[in-house]
Design a protein around this motif. Structure first.
Motif, PDB file in Angstrom:
ATOM      1  N   UNK A   1     -10.303  18.147  77.147  1.00  0.00           N
ATOM      2  CA  UNK A   1     -10.701  16.764  76.888  1.00  0.00           C
ATOM      3  C   UNK A   1      -9.464  15.916  76.649  1.00  0.00           C
ATOM      4  N   UNK A   2      -9.397  14.787  77.339  1.00  0.00           N
ATOM      5  CA  UNK A   2      -8.268  13.881  77.163  1.00  0.00           C
ATOM      6  C   UNK A   2      -8.366  13.220  75.788  1.00  0.00           C
ATOM      7  N   UNK A   3      -7.239  13.098  75.122  1.00  0.00           N
ATOM      8  CA  UNK A   3      -7.213  12.560  73.759  1.00  0.00           C
ATOM      9  C   UNK A   3      -6.595  11.167  73.773  1.00  0.00           C
ATOM     10  N   UNK A   4      -7.303  10.132  73.267  1.00  0.00           N
ATOM     11  CA  UNK A   4      -6.722   8.782  73.227  1.00  0.00           C
ATOM     12  C   UNK A   4      -5.570   8.715  72.240  1.00  0.00           C
ATOM     13  N   UNK A   5      -4.460   8.094  72.652  1.00  0.00           N
ATOM     14  CA  UNK A   5      -3.280   8.019  71.787  1.00  0.00           C
ATOM     15  C   UNK A   5      -2.760   6.595  71.599  1.00  0.00           C
ATOM     16  N   UNK A   6      -3.250   5.628  72.397  1.00  0.00           N
ATOM     17  CA  UNK A   6      -2.739   4.260  72.274  1.00  0.00           C
ATOM     18  C   UNK A   6      -3.694   3.266  72.911  1.00  0.00           C
ATOM     19  N   UNK A   7      -3.906   2.127  72.244  1.00  0.00           N
ATOM     20  CA  UNK A   7      -4.668   1.001  72.785  1.00  0.00           C
ATOM     21  C   UNK A   7      -3.806  -0.251  72.671  1.00  0.00           C
ATOM     22  N   UNK A   8      -3.564  -0.937  73.793  1.00  0.00           N
ATOM     23  CA  UNK A   8      -2.809  -2.189  73.762  1.00  0.00           C
ATOM     24  C   UNK A   8      -3.368  -3.167  74.784  1.00  0.00           C
ATOM     25  N   UNK A   9      -3.332  -4.471  74.496  1.00  0.00           N
ATOM     26  CA  UNK A   9      -3.722  -5.455  75.504  1.00  0.00           C
ATOM     27  C   UNK A   9      -2.640  -5.562  76.569  1.00  0.00           C
ATOM     28  N   UNK A  10      -3.058  -5.706  77.830  1.00  0.00           N
ATOM     29  CA  UNK A  10      -2.076  -5.810  78.916  1.00  0.00           C
ATOM     30  C   UNK A  10      -2.261  -7.062  79.767  1.00  0.00           C
ATOM     31  N   UNK A  11      -3.378  -7.784  79.595  1.00  0.00           N
ATOM     32  CA  UNK A  11      -3.575  -8.998  80.384  1.00  0.00           C
ATOM     33  C   UNK A  11      -4.607  -9.896  79.712  1.00  0.00           C
TER      34      UNK A  11
ATOM     35  N   UNK B   1       9.318  15.365  71.000  1.00  0.00           N
ATOM     36  CA  UNK B   1       7.888  15.370  71.258  1.00  0.00           C
ATOM     37  C   UNK B   1       7.513  14.439  72.393  1.00  0.00           C
ATOM     38  N   UNK B   2       6.383  13.719  72.218  1.00  0.00           N
ATOM     39  CA  UNK B   2       5.966  12.764  73.228  1.00  0.00           C
ATOM     40  C   UNK B   2       6.986  11.634  73.345  1.00  0.00           C
ATOM     41  N   UNK B   3       7.145  11.069  74.532  1.00  0.00           N
ATOM     42  CA  UNK B   3       8.203  10.074  74.740  1.00  0.00           C
ATOM     43  C   UNK B   3       7.949   8.778  73.983  1.00  0.00           C
ATOM     44  N   UNK B   4       9.043   8.070  73.710  1.00  0.00           N
ATOM     45  CA  UNK B   4       8.964   6.727  73.148  1.00  0.00           C
ATOM     46  C   UNK B   4       8.564   5.776  74.269  1.00  0.00           C
ATOM     47  N   UNK B   5       7.645   4.862  73.982  1.00  0.00           N
ATOM     48  CA  UNK B   5       7.159   3.922  74.982  1.00  0.00           C
ATOM     49  C   UNK B   5       7.653   2.514  74.693  1.00  0.00           C
ATOM     50  N   UNK B   6       8.005   1.798  75.746  1.00  0.00           N
ATOM     51  CA  UNK B   6       8.477   0.414  75.632  1.00  0.00           C
ATOM     52  C   UNK B   6       7.354  -0.525  76.058  1.00  0.00           C
ATOM     53  N   UNK B   7       7.057  -1.501  75.211  1.00  0.00           N
ATOM     54  CA  UNK B   7       5.963  -2.453  75.448  1.00  0.00           C
ATOM     55  C   UNK B   7       6.553  -3.853  75.423  1.00  0.00           C
TER      56      UNK B   7
ATOM     57  N   UNK C   1       6.967   2.049  70.834  1.00  0.00           N
ATOM     58  CA  UNK C   1       5.900   2.858  70.259  1.00  0.00           C
ATOM     59  C   UNK C   1       6.365   4.301  70.191  1.00  0.00           C
ATOM     60  N   UNK C   2       6.239   4.900  69.006  1.00  0.00           N
ATOM     61  CA  UNK C   2       6.594   6.305  68.809  1.00  0.00           C
ATOM     62  C   UNK C   2       5.355   7.086  68.373  1.00  0.00           C
ATOM     63  N   UNK C   3       5.263   8.324  68.839  1.00  0.00           N
ATOM     64  CA  UNK C   3       4.087   9.131  68.532  1.00  0.00           C
ATOM     65  C   UNK C   3       4.169   9.657  67.111  1.00  0.00           C
ATOM     66  N   UNK C   4       3.072   9.469  66.370  1.00  0.00           N
ATOM     67  CA  UNK C   4       2.956   9.943  64.995  1.00  0.00           C
ATOM     68  C   UNK C   4       2.058  11.181  65.012  1.00  0.00           C
ATOM     69  N   UNK C   5       2.669  12.348  64.834  1.00  0.00           N
ATOM     70  CA  UNK C   5       1.903  13.591  64.889  1.00  0.00           C
ATOM     71  C   UNK C   5       0.848  13.648  63.797  1.00  0.00           C
ATOM     72  N   UNK C   6       1.100  13.001  62.664  1.00  0.00           N
ATOM     73  CA  UNK C   6       0.146  13.024  61.558  1.00  0.00           C
ATOM     74  C   UNK C   6      -1.166  12.350  61.895  1.00  0.00           C
ATOM     75  N   UNK C   7      -1.103  11.239  62.608  1.00  0.00           N
ATOM     76  CA  UNK C   7      -2.323  10.506  62.979  1.00  0.00           C
ATOM     77  C   UNK C   7      -2.776  10.807  64.401  1.00  0.00           C
ATOM     78  N   UNK C   8      -1.907  11.464  65.164  1.00  0.00           N
ATOM     79  CA  UNK C   8      -2.254  11.769  66.553  1.00  0.00           C
ATOM     80  C   UNK C   8      -2.279  10.560  67.450  1.00  0.00           C
ATOM     81  N   UNK C   9      -1.498   9.522  67.095  1.00  0.00           N
ATOM     82  CA  UNK C   9      -1.506   8.284  67.876  1.00  0.00           C
ATOM     83  C   UNK C   9      -0.119   7.653  67.871  1.00  0.00           C
TER      84      UNK C   9
END
Length: 253
Positions: free
Chosen positions: A131-141, A181-187, A229-237
């Protein structure tokens, strides 16, 4: 080309990359046989419903060359929402993926209307079966057109510009940083409004007469920003490096 547009382009280019030093890669996807695939068809992403019939959809990653073609799914439209695959795939150094779903909400007003799109990013295991796990929600448009003339006097006062317009766009990519861990994301975002000085928090009909110099798109500095955006293992997001401003005037129709 405006200075604000050039600034936004430079900021986006400096903030995001197609690969990072750790080995994660962002690759574009294009539609093919009901799926969105990489150029070499090595990986494809499609939308699947949850087992319990929930309307939320999840991106499922498959090996494109090895999988049977997936039939074009029915249009997933309910209420005023439509959903589509995010046209990018982040290949993780551990063999997994970050894939996304874009949800677009639209509405109509008297003499206008608006829409907004949110990206929901999922972490998918390397076999694409879990099952895919949601890790981020952001507006894009976001795009809104709001009526501002209700008679000839308003048309004269507004110099014929009878709608307030609001526009929001954003990009999400890899930051040029290596982490374990998971990569840092640029927004990176860009927001603008027309005419100069309008606000959804104010009644445009009560404002002063527009000048010719006001009939331009104005960049909103508060809602034109960049974040990591950096992944927080504690919250899983994923969490931003600083709080995001309230840009609901652009991202909520």
């Amino acid at each position: 080309m405006s200075v604000s547009f050039l600034f936004a382009m430079m900021l986006a280019q400096s903030a995001a990359a197609t690969a990072n030093p750790a080995g994660d890669r962002l690759v574009p996807l294009t539609g093919k046989d009901g799926q969105y695939c990489t150029a070499d068809a090595r990986w494809c992403v499609s939308l699947d419903g949850l087992p319990d019939g929930d309307e939320q959809v999840l991106p499922i990653v498959r090996a494109g060359a090895a999988a049977e073609p997936i039939p074009e799914p029915p249009a997933r439209t309910f209420s005023n929402e439509t959903q589509a695959v995010w046209p990018n795939l982040i290949l993780l150094k551990d063999g997994g993926f970050l894939a996304g779903v874009e949800t677009r909400v639209s509405t109509a007003y008297s003499g206008g209307g608006g829409s907004a799109t949110e990206l929901r990013l999922f972490r998918v295991a390397s076999d694409g079966q879990a099952v895919a796990v949601p890790v981020l929600n952001v507006p894009v448009a976001g795009s809104l057109l709001i009526r501002a003339c209700f008679g000839e006097s308003d048309m004269a006062k507004r110099r014929g510009a009878c709608h307030d317009e609001y526009s929001f766009s954003a990009s999400l990519g890899l930051a040029r940083e290596a982490v374990s861990g998971l990569p840092v994301l640029a927004y990176v975002t860009n927001a603008k409004r027309f005419p100069r000085g309008v606000s959804r928090l104010e009644d445009s009909t009560t404002k002063a007469r527009l000048r010719k110099s006001d009939l331009v798109f104005e960049r909103d500095p508060e809602c034109s920003f960049s974040r990591r955006f950096r992944f927080d293992a504690g919250t899983g997001a994923y969490r931003p490096d600083s709080a995001l401003p309230d840009c609901s005037a652009y991202t909520v129709p």
